[in-house]
Design an enzyme around this catalytic site. Structure first.
Site, short mmCIF file in Angstrom:
data_model
loop_
_atom_site.label_atom_id
_atom_site.label_comp_id
_atom_site.label_asym_id
_atom_site.label_seq_id
_atom_site.Cartn_x
_atom_site.Cartn_y
_atom_site.Cartn_z
CG ASP A 158 12.77 9.29 1.85
OD1 ASP A 158 11.67 9.70 1.94
OD2 ASP A 158 12.92 7.87 2.02
CG ASN A 216 10.28 1.72 -2.38
OD1 ASN A 216 9.29 0.49 -1.71
ND2 ASN A 216 10.24 2.70 -1.16
CB ALA A 217 9.01 7.06 -3.30
N GLY A 218 6.37 5.32 -1.76
CA GLY A 218 4.93 5.86 -1.97
C GLY A 218 3.84 6.61 -0.69
CG ASN A 263 -16.22 10.50 4.71
OD1 ASN A 263 -16.95 11.11 4.34
ND2 ASN A 263 -16.20 9.02 4.95
CG ASN A 277 -7.82 -2.03 0.87
OD1 ASN A 277 -8.73 -2.77 1.62
ND2 ASN A 277 -6.88 -1.92 1.79
CE1 TYR A 304 -0.59 2.64 -1.85
CE2 TYR A 304 -1.95 0.83 -1.77
CZ TYR A 304 -0.44 1.35 -1.91
OH TYR A 304 0.02 0.72 -1.00
CE LYS A 307 1.13 2.13 -5.00
NZ LYS A 307 2.84 2.23 -4.55
CB THR A 351 6.80 -2.05 6.67
OG1 THR A 351 5.05 -1.13 6.36
CG2 THR A 351 6.90 -2.65 5.49
#
Ligand SMILES: NC(=O)c1ccc[n+]([C@@H]2O[C@H](COP(=O)([O-])OP(=O)(O)OC[C@H]3O[C@@H](n4cnc5c(N)ncnc54)[C@H](O)[C@@H]3O)[C@@H](O)[C@H]2O)c1
Length: 470
Positions: free
Chosen positions: A262, A311-313, A322, A370, A376, A380, A411
């Site tokens: 991490d 997994n880090a994101g 904006n 989204n 993002y 992804k 989470t």
């Protein structure tokens, strides 16, 4: 974060109110406990069309896990095949009468050659739909349409997707439904997938289409299926908290040694997780230019690694109008470009061993898009592109690459989401609840298993069959 509505809907007063108002009724899902058998109840077997091609493989599998099976009245050939494999079995119901309650329905659809044979699906699921216990499982097995020998066969095989996706939405009670396409010649590779899909490990996975192909590298059967990762060294990025910490925990439960990574700012959580799991800790920003080289050095000093879990994101949400350029670049770099660089460095140096596994974490945002997440969603969706484009290249080196695409998982990341959006995310799926970090971790452990050498280039959503991007 606690889901108060789930508790309320399952209280005596709440249940009455929820039923009266027709509100979503989430049931607590059964989740895997170490040492638990794959199935806690019997399995009903069906098939249809011409010649079902997986009955022997299924009999071997169910014999191995000592399951009790039943044959649907239109599937009598299951009985001699199961008996030959030393499996006790019997007829389920008869003359239109339902039989005992079962924990799973398994339908071998590989014999379906034409859409006129689809009534075999109707009879099996019509008869059995009400007989599945809560948190039960439905698995339909077919042949990949793109590998079928004629258009009619490809058509009915593709049609199976509509069935399983609808069953996932219809059966409720925590029951999920999946379609598994098994390539010709890959029949022996289905065990790790059946173990995952039929057990409580797949609690929050539903409506998915999974391809089991020929083994990449050697197919290995674990000596102990509950310690499938024994002796394996697994790097988990973003492991100080949330989904990453759960992944590291499940890997250790499955027998692996973990290397938890991490950012330096996350050092307290990182050290705590690594110490608790008797693993190693690496404080490193994976977005840094020299991160791949540092990881190669660490892996080679450690004798090489077997599994890499990206997994880090991060999220940095703003509408595109904006959004500042650096927020775009930061998200695409951490969530996508670093994975490309790290994979190349670890594979080319041999620091990721042959027979290795790469597991990436995408998101349903990368499938559905989204609002406020262009950066993002690019990162992804790019992860899905990375999996599909590199799977054949890595296969030549004996390495598999797959991804999970989580939906709404409870989470710190989702606790920060505004209340109304959080509630919509929790309820707009077939389970009417959010998933737990462990649900994502279980799917990753399935991909990481040495027995999953037939699973390559898959992207499986862990989203309770979210309506988003469905
Ligand atoms: N929580 C969800 O509902 C959800 C849904 C879809 C996808 N995901 C994905 O799952 C993964 C984990 O999510 P989470 O909810 O546990 O998030 P989280 O924010 O709780 O954890 C992410 C971890 O990654 C670490 N990290 C971030 N940037 C890093 C870097 N440059 N170098 C090293 N480590 C770094 C963070 O410090 C943190 O510990 C992410 O990739 C996320 O995009 C989560």
């Amino acid at each position: 974060m606690k889901d108060g509505y789930l508790d309320f809907a399952n209280s005596s007063v709440g249940a009455k109110l929820v039923n009266a108002l027709g509100l979503p009724k989430p049931l607590p899902l059964e989740r895997y406990e170490p040492g638990q058998p794959v199935l806690s109840g019997p399995v009903l077997i069906g098939y249809g069309g011409g010649q079902p091609q997986l009955l022997e493989s299924l009999a071997r599998f169910f014999g191995g896990i000592k399951a009790q099976t039943y044959a649907h009245e239109k599937a009598p050939n299951w009985i001699p095949v199961a008996n030959a494999a030393g499996l006790t079995t019997g007829r389920w119901g008869g003359a239109g009468q339902a039989g005992v309650k079962v924990k799973a329905l398994v339908f071998d659809a590989t014999g379906l050659e034409d859409s006129t044979q689809s009534d075999a699906l109707y009879w099996f699921f019509h008869d059995a739909a009400r007989s599945v216990l809560p948190s039960g499982r439905v698995v339909v097995l077919g042949r990949p349409p793109e590998e079928c020998t004629n258009p009619r066969q490809a058509t009915i095989q593709r049609a199976l997707e509509g069935l399983t996706r609808s069953l996932g939405k219809e059966l409720r009670k925590g029951i999920n439904a999946q379609l598994v396409y098994v390539s010709q010649g890959a029949e022996a590779n289905i065990e790790s997938t059946l173990r995952f899909l039929l057990s409580p490990r797949s609690a929050y996975v539903s409506g998915q289409v999974i391809h089991v192909g020929n083994a990449v590298g050697a197919y290995q059967v674990p000596a102990d299926w509950n310690q499938a990762l024994a002796g394996k060294k697994v790097l988990v990025t973003g492991a100080s908290r949330g989904i990453g910490a759960a992944i590291a925990e499940v890997m250790v439960r499955e027998g692996a040694q973990v290397i938890c990574l991490d950012v330096p700012q996350a050092q307290p959580g990182l050290s705590e997780t690594a110490a608790r799991l008797k693993g190693k800790a690496i404080a490193l920003d994976i977005g840094a230019e020299d991160a791949p080289q540092k990881l190669v050095e660490a892996a080679l000093a450690d004798g090489g690694w077997d599994v890499i879990v990206h997994n880090a994101g991060i999220t940095r949400d703003k509408t595109v109008a904006n959004m500042k350029e650096h927020l775009w670049q930061m998200v695409v770099n951490v969530n996508l470009s670093t994975q490309e660089r790290i994979n190349e460095a670890l594979v080319n140096s041999g620091a990721l061993k042959s027979g290795g596994r790469i597991v990436c974490v995408s998101s349903i945002s990368g499938i559905a898009g989204n609002m406020g997440q262009t950066n993002y969603a690019v990162s992804k969706a790019g992860v899905i592109g990375l999996v599909h484009s590199t799977a054949p290249v890595l296969a030549a080196k004996g390495i598999t690459i797959n991804a999970v695409a989580p939906g709404f998982i409870e989470t710190q990341m989702t606790a920060a989401v505004p209340f109304a959006i959080r509630e919509a995310g929790r309820r707009m799926n077939s389970m009417s609840q959010g998933g737990q970090p462990v649900d994502v971790a279980e799917a990753i452990a399935w991909f990481a298993s040495p027995a999953s050498s037939g699973i390559n280039g898959n992207v499986v959503r862990v989203c309770g069959q979210s309506l988003l991007g469905a």
